[in-house]
Design a protein around this motif. Structure first.
Motif, PDB file in Angstrom:
ATOM      1  N   ARG A 184       0.833  -1.200   0.000  1.00 16.20           N
ATOM      2  CA  ARG A 184       0.000   0.000   0.000  1.00 16.20           C
ATOM      3  C   ARG A 184       0.868   1.250   0.000  1.00 16.20           C
ATOM      4  NH1 ARG A 184      -4.920  -0.752   4.322  1.00 16.20           N
ATOM      5  NH2 ARG A 184      -5.510  -2.817   3.663  1.00 16.20           N
ATOM      6  N   SER A 185       0.448   2.223  -0.745  1.00 20.20           N
ATOM      7  CA  SER A 185       1.068   3.528  -0.712  1.00 20.20           C
ATOM      8  C   SER A 185       0.390   4.305   0.405  1.00 20.20           C
ATOM      9  CB  SER A 185       0.859   4.239  -2.049  1.00 20.20           C
ATOM     10  OG  SER A 185       0.943   5.629  -1.881  1.00 20.20           O
ATOM     11  N   ALA A 186       1.183   4.836   1.322  1.00 18.02           N
ATOM     12  CA  ALA A 186       0.619   5.591   2.447  1.00 18.02           C
ATOM     13  C   ALA A 186      -0.170   6.798   1.947  1.00 18.02           C
ATOM     14  CB  ALA A 186       1.730   6.021   3.399  1.00 18.02           C
ATOM     15  N   ALA A 187       0.330   7.451   0.918  1.00 11.91           N
ATOM     16  CA  ALA A 187      -0.366   8.627   0.382  1.00 11.91           C
ATOM     17  C   ALA A 187      -1.693   8.230  -0.263  1.00 11.91           C
ATOM     18  CB  ALA A 187       0.519   9.353  -0.625  1.00 11.91           C
ATOM     19  N   ARG A 244      -3.464   5.535   0.417  1.00 15.97           N
ATOM     20  CA  ARG A 244      -4.362   5.096   1.497  1.00 15.97           C
ATOM     21  C   ARG A 244      -5.003   6.293   2.186  1.00 15.97           C
ATOM     22  NH1 ARG A 244      -4.743   4.242   6.900  1.00 15.97           N
ATOM     23  NH2 ARG A 244      -5.777   2.330   7.569  1.00 15.97           N
ATOM     24  N   ALA A 245      -4.191   7.284   2.521  1.00 13.53           N
ATOM     25  CA  ALA A 245      -4.705   8.479   3.184  1.00 13.53           C
ATOM     26  C   ALA A 245      -5.712   9.204   2.290  1.00 13.53           C
ATOM     27  CB  ALA A 245      -3.556   9.409   3.567  1.00 13.53           C
ATOM     28  N   ALA A 246      -5.429   9.291   0.995  1.00 12.46           N
ATOM     29  CA  ALA A 246      -6.349   9.961   0.070  1.00 12.46           C
ATOM     30  C   ALA A 246      -7.673   9.213  -0.016  1.00 12.46           C
ATOM     31  CB  ALA A 246      -5.709  10.071  -1.318  1.00 12.46           C
ATOM     32  N   ILE A 247      -7.621   7.896  -0.011  1.00 17.32           N
ATOM     33  CA  ILE A 247      -8.842   7.089  -0.075  1.00 17.32           C
ATOM     34  C   ILE A 247      -9.663   7.268   1.196  1.00 17.32           C
ATOM     35  CG2 ILE A 247      -9.704   4.705  -0.088  1.00 17.32           C
ATOM     36  CD1 ILE A 247      -7.277   4.122  -2.048  1.00 17.32           C
ATOM     37  N   LEU A 248      -9.024   7.256   2.348  1.00 11.79           N
ATOM     38  CA  LEU A 248      -9.762   7.427   3.597  1.00 11.79           C
ATOM     39  C   LEU A 248     -10.353   8.827   3.709  1.00 11.79           C
ATOM     40  CD1 LEU A 248      -7.496   5.451   6.078  1.00 11.79           C
ATOM     41  CD2 LEU A 248      -9.564   4.683   4.887  1.00 11.79           C
ATOM     42  N   ARG A 249      -9.603   9.846   3.289  1.00 12.29           N
ATOM     43  CA  ARG A 249     -10.148  11.217   3.267  1.00 12.29           C
ATOM     44  C   ARG A 249     -11.335  11.307   2.317  1.00 12.29           C
ATOM     45  NH1 ARG A 249      -4.814  12.693   3.032  1.00 12.29           N
ATOM     46  NH2 ARG A 249      -5.001  13.111   0.803  1.00 12.29           N
ATOM     47  N   ALA A 250     -11.204  10.674   1.163  1.00  9.05           N
ATOM     48  CA  ALA A 250     -12.287  10.689   0.178  1.00  9.05           C
ATOM     49  C   ALA A 250     -13.526   9.985   0.723  1.00  9.05           C
ATOM     50  CB  ALA A 250     -11.830  10.031  -1.126  1.00  9.05           C
ATOM     51  N   ALA A 251     -13.315   8.885   1.422  1.00  5.18           N
ATOM     52  CA  ALA A 251     -14.455   8.161   2.005  1.00  5.18           C
ATOM     53  C   ALA A 251     -15.196   9.049   2.998  1.00  5.18           C
ATOM     54  CB  ALA A 251     -13.981   6.874   2.674  1.00  5.18           C
ATOM     55  N   LEU A 252     -14.456   9.741   3.850  1.00  6.41           N
ATOM     56  CA  LEU A 252     -15.085  10.635   4.829  1.00  6.41           C
ATOM     57  C   LEU A 252     -15.813  11.786   4.144  1.00  6.41           C
ATOM     58  CD1 LEU A 252     -12.326  10.737   7.593  1.00  6.41           C
ATOM     59  CD2 LEU A 252     -14.552   9.572   7.695  1.00  6.41           C
ATOM     60  N   ALA A 253     -15.211  12.338   3.103  1.00  7.30           N
ATOM     61  CA  ALA A 253     -15.856  13.438   2.371  1.00  7.30           C
ATOM     62  C   ALA A 253     -17.131  12.955   1.683  1.00  7.30           C
ATOM     63  CB  ALA A 253     -14.883  14.031   1.349  1.00  7.30           C
ATOM     64  N   GLU A 254     -17.062  11.802   1.055  1.00  2.35           N
ATOM     65  CA  GLU A 254     -18.250  11.237   0.407  1.00  2.35           C
ATOM     66  C   GLU A 254     -19.347  10.948   1.431  1.00  2.35           C
ATOM     67  OE1 GLU A 254     -18.954  10.118  -3.111  1.00  2.35           O
ATOM     68  OE2 GLU A 254     -17.597  11.818  -3.255  1.00  2.35           O
ATOM     69  N   LEU A 255     -18.953  10.413   2.581  1.00  2.54           N
ATOM     70  CA  LEU A 255     -19.918  10.150   3.649  1.00  2.54           C
ATOM     71  C   LEU A 255     -20.605  11.438   4.075  1.00  2.54           C
ATOM     72  CD1 LEU A 255     -17.957   7.636   5.861  1.00  2.54           C
ATOM     73  CD2 LEU A 255     -20.187   7.211   4.813  1.00  2.54           C
ATOM     74  N   GLY A 256     -19.817  12.487   4.231  1.00  6.71           N
ATOM     75  CA  GLY A 256     -20.364  13.773   4.643  1.00  6.71           C
ATOM     76  C   GLY A 256     -21.356  14.333   3.646  1.00  6.71           C
ATOM     77  N   GLU A 257     -21.099  14.136   2.380  1.00  9.26           N
ATOM     78  CA  GLU A 257     -21.973  14.678   1.327  1.00  9.26           C
ATOM     79  C   GLU A 257     -23.140  13.767   0.994  1.00  9.26           C
ATOM     80  OE1 GLU A 257     -19.826  15.728  -2.204  1.00  9.26           O
ATOM     81  OE2 GLU A 257     -18.441  17.011  -1.084  1.00  9.26           O
ATOM     82  N   ARG A 258     -22.922  12.460   0.974  1.00  5.92           N
ATOM     83  CA  ARG A 258     -23.928  11.538   0.455  1.00  5.92           C
ATOM     84  C   ARG A 258     -24.572  10.654   1.522  1.00  5.92           C
ATOM     85  NH1 ARG A 258     -22.827  12.639  -4.527  1.00  5.92           N
ATOM     86  NH2 ARG A 258     -20.767  12.649  -5.422  1.00  5.92           N
ATOM     87  N   ALA A 290     -13.173   7.882  -7.368  1.00  8.06           N
ATOM     88  CA  ALA A 290     -13.138   9.094  -8.186  1.00  8.06           C
ATOM     89  C   ALA A 290     -12.630  10.284  -7.371  1.00  8.06           C
ATOM     90  CB  ALA A 290     -14.527   9.392  -8.749  1.00  8.06           C
ATOM     91  N   ARG A 291     -13.138  10.432  -6.164  1.00  9.67           N
ATOM     92  CA  ARG A 291     -12.728  11.560  -5.322  1.00  9.67           C
ATOM     93  C   ARG A 291     -11.266  11.442  -4.917  1.00  9.67           C
ATOM     94  NH1 ARG A 291     -15.440  15.450  -1.419  1.00  9.67           N
ATOM     95  NH2 ARG A 291     -17.312  14.855  -2.540  1.00  9.67           N
ATOM     96  N   ALA A 292     -10.791  10.223  -4.664  1.00  7.92           N
ATOM     97  CA  ALA A 292      -9.408  10.017  -4.220  1.00  7.92           C
ATOM     98  C   ALA A 292      -8.414  10.030  -5.373  1.00  7.92           C
ATOM     99  CB  ALA A 292      -9.299   8.690  -3.472  1.00  7.92           C
ATOM    100  N   GLY A 293      -8.911   9.960  -6.602  1.00  4.51           N
ATOM    101  CA  GLY A 293      -7.999   9.854  -7.740  1.00  4.51           C
ATOM    102  C   GLY A 293      -7.310   8.507  -7.779  1.00  4.51           C
ATOM    103  N   ALA A 294      -8.035   7.490  -7.322  1.00  7.94           N
ATOM    104  CA  ALA A 294      -7.490   6.133  -7.272  1.00  7.94           C
ATOM    105  C   ALA A 294      -8.367   5.221  -8.113  1.00  7.94           C
ATOM    106  CB  ALA A 294      -7.463   5.633  -5.826  1.00  7.94           C
ATOM    107  N   GLY A 295      -7.848   4.086  -8.453  1.00  5.24           N
ATOM    108  CA  GLY A 295      -8.633   3.110  -9.187  1.00  5.24           C
ATOM    109  C   GLY A 295      -9.521   2.315  -8.248  1.00  5.24           C
ATOM    110  N   LYS A 296     -10.684   1.959  -8.737  1.00  2.00           N
ATOM    111  CA  LYS A 296     -11.593   1.126  -7.952  1.00  2.00           C
ATOM    112  C   LYS A 296     -10.911  -0.190  -7.575  1.00  2.00           C
ATOM    113  CE  LYS A 296     -15.224  -0.725  -9.962  1.00  2.00           C
ATOM    114  NZ  LYS A 296     -16.538  -0.951 -10.585  1.00  2.00           N
ATOM    115  N   GLN A 297     -10.123  -0.733  -8.486  1.00  2.00           N
ATOM    116  CA  GLN A 297      -9.430  -1.985  -8.220  1.00  2.00           C
ATOM    117  C   GLN A 297      -8.430  -1.838  -7.078  1.00  2.00           C
ATOM    118  OE1 GLN A 297      -9.207  -0.131 -10.936  1.00  2.00           O
ATOM    119  NE2 GLN A 297      -7.057   0.157 -11.486  1.00  2.00           N
TER     120      GLN A 297
END
Length: 190
Positions: A6-9, A11-25, A37-44
């Motif tokens: 795992r890339s630490a950066a 991983r952090a972007a995905i977790l931040r994106a999850a929290l942001a998506e949770l807050g909005e949706r 999409a929000r994290a700029g990462a692949g679904k895979q």
């Protein structure tokens, strides 16, 4: 875990994106696609590291729970409980997330185990530590069942959160702190 580390950066972007998506949706509308999409990462990438959206959310929640709900040391059981429950109950923005994770744990035994072991157990341990510290100060009866007192607190929280029959607010926290303090005091009959 096999595969690339795992890339630490990332991983952090995905977790931040999850929290942001949770807050909005909210939890129900949250998708792995939206997180990616929000994290700029692949679904895979997300699915390689986490088996489901619930697991991503659990990790994101664990990252923030300890900093948002610290274990206070105000010098007395009542003051500690007031502060702890005020912080716990004020996380109203998390209620949808928590109920979503609880629902997922009912449906998915593997996730249920992870939720219990990684999140619920840590929150229970924090409250139990607060009660043990109060016992060492002589504020809690030596024979008091600390696990039952923890159940009273979290039972109230989960019941009110899931059923919604009464508020889960600062006043409820103060009343619950008074109830637990009274039930735990030394020399209390029964």
């Amino acid at each position: 875990m096999t595969g690339r580390p795992r890339s630490a950066a990332a991983r952090a972007a995905i977790l931040r994106a999850a929290l942001a998506e949770l807050g909005e949706r909210g939890y129900a509308a949250l998708t792995v696609e939206g997180i990616a999409a929000r994290a700029g990462a692949g679904k895979q990438t997300i699915y390689r590291w986490w088996p489901s959206k619930a697991d991503v959310v659990l990790d994101a929640l664990l990252e923030t729970a300890a900093e948002r709900i610290a274990v206070p040391d105000e010098g007395s059981l009542r003051a500690d409980l007031d502060a702890f429950l005020a912080a716990t109950f004020s996380q109203s923005g998390q209620h949808g997330v928590l109920t979503g994770l609880m629902a997922q744990s009912v449906l998915d035994p593997a996730f249920a185990q992870a939720f219990r072991e990684r999140f619920l157990a840590s929150r229970r341990a924090a409250l139990r530590g607060l009660l043990e510290r109060a016992r060492a100060r002589g504020e809690v009866d030596a024979g008091a069942d600390l696990d039952l007192l923890v159940d009273v607190v979290y039972g109230t929280l989960w019941y009110r959160m899931l059923v919604g029959h009464a508020p889960l607010d600062a006043e409820a926290g103060r009343r619950l702190a008074a109830l637990v303090t009274d039930a735990a005091r030394p020399g209390r009959p029964g």
